[in-house]
Write an enzyme that holds these catalytic residues in place. Structure first.
Site, short mmCIF file in Angstrom:
data_model
loop_
_atom_site.label_atom_id
_atom_site.label_comp_id
_atom_site.label_asym_id
_atom_site.label_seq_id
_atom_site.Cartn_x
_atom_site.Cartn_y
_atom_site.Cartn_z
N GLU A 124 -17.08 12.25 64.21
CA GLU A 124 -17.63 11.23 63.30
C GLU A 124 -16.59 11.08 62.20
OE1 GLU A 124 -20.24 9.43 63.45
OE2 GLU A 124 -21.88 10.50 64.40
N LYS A 184 -18.67 25.61 60.02
CA LYS A 184 -17.78 25.82 58.87
C LYS A 184 -18.03 24.74 57.84
CE LYS A 184 -13.61 24.54 57.99
NZ LYS A 184 -13.83 24.26 56.57
P1 NAD Z 1 -11.56 16.23 55.76
O1 NAD Z 1 -11.15 15.60 57.04
O2 NAD Z 1 -10.55 16.44 54.72
O3 NAD Z 1 -12.24 17.66 56.02
C1 NAD Z 1 -13.36 17.80 56.84
C2 NAD Z 1 -13.45 19.25 57.30
O4 NAD Z 1 -12.37 19.54 58.18
C3 NAD Z 1 -13.40 20.28 56.20
O5 NAD Z 1 -14.38 21.27 56.47
C4 NAD Z 1 -12.00 20.84 56.34
O6 NAD Z 1 -11.88 22.16 55.85
C5 NAD Z 1 -11.79 20.80 57.83
N1 NAD Z 1 -10.40 20.81 58.29
C6 NAD Z 1 -9.32 20.29 57.69
N2 NAD Z 1 -8.22 20.47 58.46
C7 NAD Z 1 -8.63 21.10 59.59
C8 NAD Z 1 -7.96 21.55 60.77
N3 NAD Z 1 -6.66 21.35 60.95
N4 NAD Z 1 -8.68 22.17 61.72
C9 NAD Z 1 -10.02 22.34 61.57
N5 NAD Z 1 -10.70 21.95 60.47
C10 NAD Z 1 -10.02 21.33 59.48
O7 NAD Z 1 -12.76 15.30 55.20
P2 NAD Z 1 -13.43 15.32 53.75
O8 NAD Z 1 -12.46 14.83 52.75
O9 NAD Z 1 -14.16 16.59 53.52
O10 NAD Z 1 -14.57 14.21 53.96
C11 NAD Z 1 -14.35 12.86 53.82
C12 NAD Z 1 -14.13 12.19 55.15
O11 NAD Z 1 -15.25 12.42 56.03
C13 NAD Z 1 -14.06 10.68 55.04
O12 NAD Z 1 -12.97 10.20 55.79
C14 NAD Z 1 -15.37 10.20 55.63
O13 NAD Z 1 -15.34 8.91 56.16
C15 NAD Z 1 -15.63 11.21 56.66
N6 NAD Z 1 -17.05 11.21 56.99
C16 NAD Z 1 -17.45 10.64 58.16
C17 NAD Z 1 -18.79 10.58 58.47
C18 NAD Z 1 -19.26 9.95 59.75
O14 NAD Z 1 -20.37 10.23 60.16
N7 NAD Z 1 -18.48 9.13 60.40
C19 NAD Z 1 -19.74 11.15 57.63
C20 NAD Z 1 -19.30 11.73 56.44
C21 NAD Z 1 -17.95 11.76 56.14
#
Ligand code: NAD
Length: 491
Positions: free
Chosen positions: A257, A181
């Site tokens: 992650e 997704k």
């Molecule tokens: P987010 O957590 O808002 O969303 C990530 C994904 O989760 C999206 O596809 C979203 O639609 C989905 N999602 C949201 N709620 C959900 C639920 N209840 N059930 C299932 N899926 C759900 O993150 P974002 O704002 O897109 O990205 C930024 C974040 O990602 C930052 O915190 C960053 O540090 C983190 N990140 C971490 C790494 C790593 O490798 N550690 C790499 C890149 C980004």
């Protein structure tokens, strides 16, 4: 660069398909709509899981390693052949500067596919444990590694190619089937991957399914569904906690992650000029929207003002602008929502006593935010503890006087004063001294004097609330393998 991209389709059970409604995707550099993505809901998520389950249970995908190696090779060739089309869409939808598409935003992730395709033919899926004597007989034992099953992969917006390919490639190499997704902010680039898989590879129907959705409902189906065996998630720590809880109902294997608040430590004998330059550029890489960026710069108290000046000077030279321009180093934030969040955190940091040295301003059109430097930051304040995900660097002073023969004690204490542990950096004239400091900081990756650790064979992941598990390399493959142990009476 045009401001339009074709509308894209979901990939479910080998078919490119739409949903009853769509949602818009914006170019963050202009705010203009570039295209529309199908808004998959629970019904599409159910269909995708059913297809992945069927492909896993009723085809030879999980057991035919040679065919999988052929398909990964084909996927790699396809991505290379369509690289320029993917580059244009990555720039337009993600706001990734052209420069970054030569690295982590596109070309490096394509290299990850090559690495797993090359690994697969030689990988040892079994291990002999020898013979033991028990109950008057001899027993031959061995271990086999098997595909873990149906994988749900959920990704964020910031590096969609890197994270999608970093998840689906080892999952496919292991013999799993996948429902991926994409992020609501960058749906088209992930759907483009699905179209390439459907149209240019022999990957069988149901082995890879790709969804886009504007809300969380489809993702919630994936993380709770009894037919999903593994959830691999990259995103914020807040969402990661929810996903871990959701997956506990069916005791899924969960790989996370998550966020970071990594520290760059300048020891007193460091090359301050080189380190300041790196701190400035790193904190503005992809406008600060990177989990592994060092967003806290720890400097000896007596050198604080000098370093602040050097970093501010470096930041003033960072080329900010149109991501399609090869000269641009920093592009926009992903959305107005993200820009509001970053700006509010900078305002609160100033209210908490930090000094705004430069930046702290929006520029238009699009969702740009100027490179921002905060000095004299309190290590316990919100800006030093919470992830910003914007081009914002916090300088924190530490006490470098000798404390029981340990002049890095205060720096190590501050670096570890975080719920996160994703990455870090240390600068010192002595590599040995730097490595010793890095070993005392609880974090999954480290750069010494600007060294780069990132490559397809390098395990990447976090300690503490930065996550569970490792992506890339052999560790990344192991996340998608189950272990079966055999014992047979020896003849
Ligand atoms: P987010 O957590 O808002 O969303 C990530 C994904 O989760 C999206 O596809 C979203 O639609 C989905 N999602 C949201 N709620 C959900 C639920 N209840 N059930 C299932 N899926 C759900 O993150 P974002 O704002 O897109 O990205 C930024 C974040 O990602 C930052 O915190 C960053 O540090 C983190 N990140 C971490 C790494 C790593 O490798 N550690 C790499 C890149 C980004």
């Amino acid at each position: 660069m045009t401001d339009t991209a074709p509308d894209r389709r979901l990939l479910i059970d080998g078919r490119l398909t739409t949903a009853t409604t769509t949602f818009a995707s914006l170019n963050p550099a202009t705010g203009a709509v570039i295209g529309h993505a199908p808004d998959a809901g629970p019904a599409e998520a159910e269909a995708a899981v059913a297809a992945a389950r069927r492909a896993f249970d009723t085809t030879t995908w999980a057991t035919d390693r040679d065919f999988r190696a052929h398909c990964l090779d084909q996927l790699h060739r396809t991505l290379v052949a369509h690289k320029e089309e993917l580059r244009a869409l990555t720039i337009a939808e993600v706001g990734a500067p052209h420069q970054l598409t030569a690295g982590a935003q596109l070309e490096e992730p394509i290299g990850v596919v090559r690495w797993y395709a090359d690994l697969l033919p030689a990988y040892e899926f079994s291990r002999d444990l020898g013979v033991v004597e028990a109950r008057g007989a001899r027993h031959r034992r061995w271990v086999e590694k098997e595909a873990a099953g149906v994988v749900a992969a959920i990704i964020p917006y910031n590096y969609p190619n890197q994270i999608a390919l970093g998840k689906i490639t080892p999952a496919l190499a292991a013999g799993c089937t996948v429902v991926l997704k994409g992020s609501p902010d960058t749906p088209l680039i992930t759907l483009a991957l699905g179209e390439l898989i459907a149209e240019h590879t022999d990957i069988p129907a149901g082995v890879v399914n790709i969804l886009s959705s504007s809300g969380a409902a489809a993702g919630e189906v994936l993380t709770t569904h009894p037919n999903v065996d593994v959830v691999t998630f990259t995103g914020s720590t807040a969402t990661g906690r929810r996903i871990m809880a959701a997956a506990s109902g069916t005791v899924k294997r969960v790989f996370l992650e998550l966020g970071g608040k990594s520290a760059m430590v300048l020891l007193d004998d460091a090359d301050f000029q080189a380190a300041s330059m790196m701190a400035a550029y790193m904190s503005c890489s992809h406008a600060g929207q990177g989990c592994a960026i060092c967003t806290r710069l720890l400097v000896p108290r007596e050198r604080h003002d000098e370093v602040v000046e050097m970093v501010a000077q470096a930041m003033s030279h960072i080329p900010v602008g149109d991501p399609a321009d090869p000269a641009t180093y920093m592009g926009p934030l992903i959305s107005e929502r993200q820009r509001d969040k970053v700006d509010a955190m900078v305002r609160r940091a100033v209210a908490d006593g930090a000094k705004l040295v430069c930046g702290g301003e929006r520029t238009n059109p699009g969702f740009f935010y100027r490179p921002t430097l905060l000095a004299g930051v309190d290590p316990d304040s919100e800006i030093a503890q919470e992830e910003v995900f914007g081009p914002v660097l916090s300088v924190i002073a530490y006490d470098a006087e000798d404390n029981n023969n340990d002049d890095a004690a205060d720096a190590v204490r501050i670096a570890n004063n975080s719920v996160y542990g994703l990455s870090g950096a240390v600068f010192s004239a002595s590599e040995e001294r730097a490595v010793n400091v890095a070993r005392r900081i609880r974090s999954g990756t480290f750069s010494i004097n600007g060294g780069n650790y990132f490559a397809p064979d390098s395990p990447f992941g976090g300690y503490k609330q930065s996550g569970v598990g490792r992506e890339y390399g052999l560790e990344g493959l192991a996340e998608f393998l189950e272990t079966k142990t055999f014992g047979a009476v020896a003849k």
